[in-house]
Design an enzyme around this catalytic site. Sequence first.
Site, short mmCIF file in Angstrom:
data_model
loop_
_atom_site.label_atom_id
_atom_site.label_comp_id
_atom_site.label_asym_id
_atom_site.label_seq_id
_atom_site.Cartn_x
_atom_site.Cartn_y
_atom_site.Cartn_z
N CYS A 167 -19.13 69.35 -4.90
CA CYS A 167 -20.44 68.73 -5.20
C CYS A 167 -21.44 69.18 -4.13
O CYS A 167 -21.09 69.88 -3.18
CB CYS A 167 -20.30 67.22 -5.22
N GLU B 18 -12.72 67.73 0.20
CA GLU B 18 -13.29 68.80 1.04
C GLU B 18 -13.78 68.27 2.38
O GLU B 18 -13.63 68.92 3.41
CB GLU B 18 -14.47 69.48 0.33
#
Lengths: 149, 149
Positions: free
Chosen positions: A83, A55
């Site tokens: 996360c 990401e």
Amino acid sequence: MLTDQYFMLEALKEAQKAFDAGEVPVGAVVVCDDRIIARAHNLTERLTDVTAHAEMQAITAAANYLGGKYLDQCVMYVTLEPCVMCAGAIAWAQLGSLVYGANDDKKGFSRYASNILHPKTLIKKGLESEASVKLLQSFFHLKRALQQF
Amino acid sequence: MLTDQYFMLEALKEAQKAFDAGEVPVGAVVVCDDRIIARAHNLTERLTDVTAHAEMQAITAAANYLGGKYLDQCVMYVTLEPCVMCAGAIAWAQLGSLVYGANDDKKGFSRYASNILHPKTLIKKGLESEASVKLLQSFFHLKRALQQF
């Protein structure tokens, strides 16, 4: 108009690349106006860098492509729930929509706080989660097996 | 043995560099065995990248210097409380100690969740916070003044 499933399968192709490179298999693509403008997979081992999640790299690449920091007109497809670090980056980028595959019960952001993402970011989850989980399970199974030798 | 204050003043020098470059003035240094092994300041505007916070760059640089992902033998000094993204990265790096200056009541990680950091990471806060706040206030004051023209 391409479907969410189409783009998630592209994110899964990225996850497979991570798998093939011995990295925890997570992949992501960023889509703007029905086109993939960034694709990335986890590279934490190869780069010796905990920040090199799929990401994070996808956000940097998409912003570079657009010439602007904000991704409010974009959708990110990622194979695993982000996360806390990645959710924080997604919030700073003011991402338009986040579509993720499998839940991450241990490290997923939603376990820590539900309000990390930008309030305007739309969230869809569970897309192709089975394929994502299978790839992750295969990776950790193989890793454990290799550690025995 | 150099003091925490010495290293925080080095982090403040980094924050000043950010200020001079027109960036939100936050600076960080990473210390291992009483030596600075990484220094960085916020570069989000110059790099057009929301992930380019001082802490993120400092983690990447320190890991590169050490040749390993984990910073459990290191101390990070940062002039402002880390955001959720940076706190997440600090957790992945298993940082030994975190020393930060000013609290960030809006974007600081502790507003979101207290358990983001690694349980073994020691935390010390408030060091040279006044200098950090003054620099931040000067930056935003100047920015507002310039926007009027």
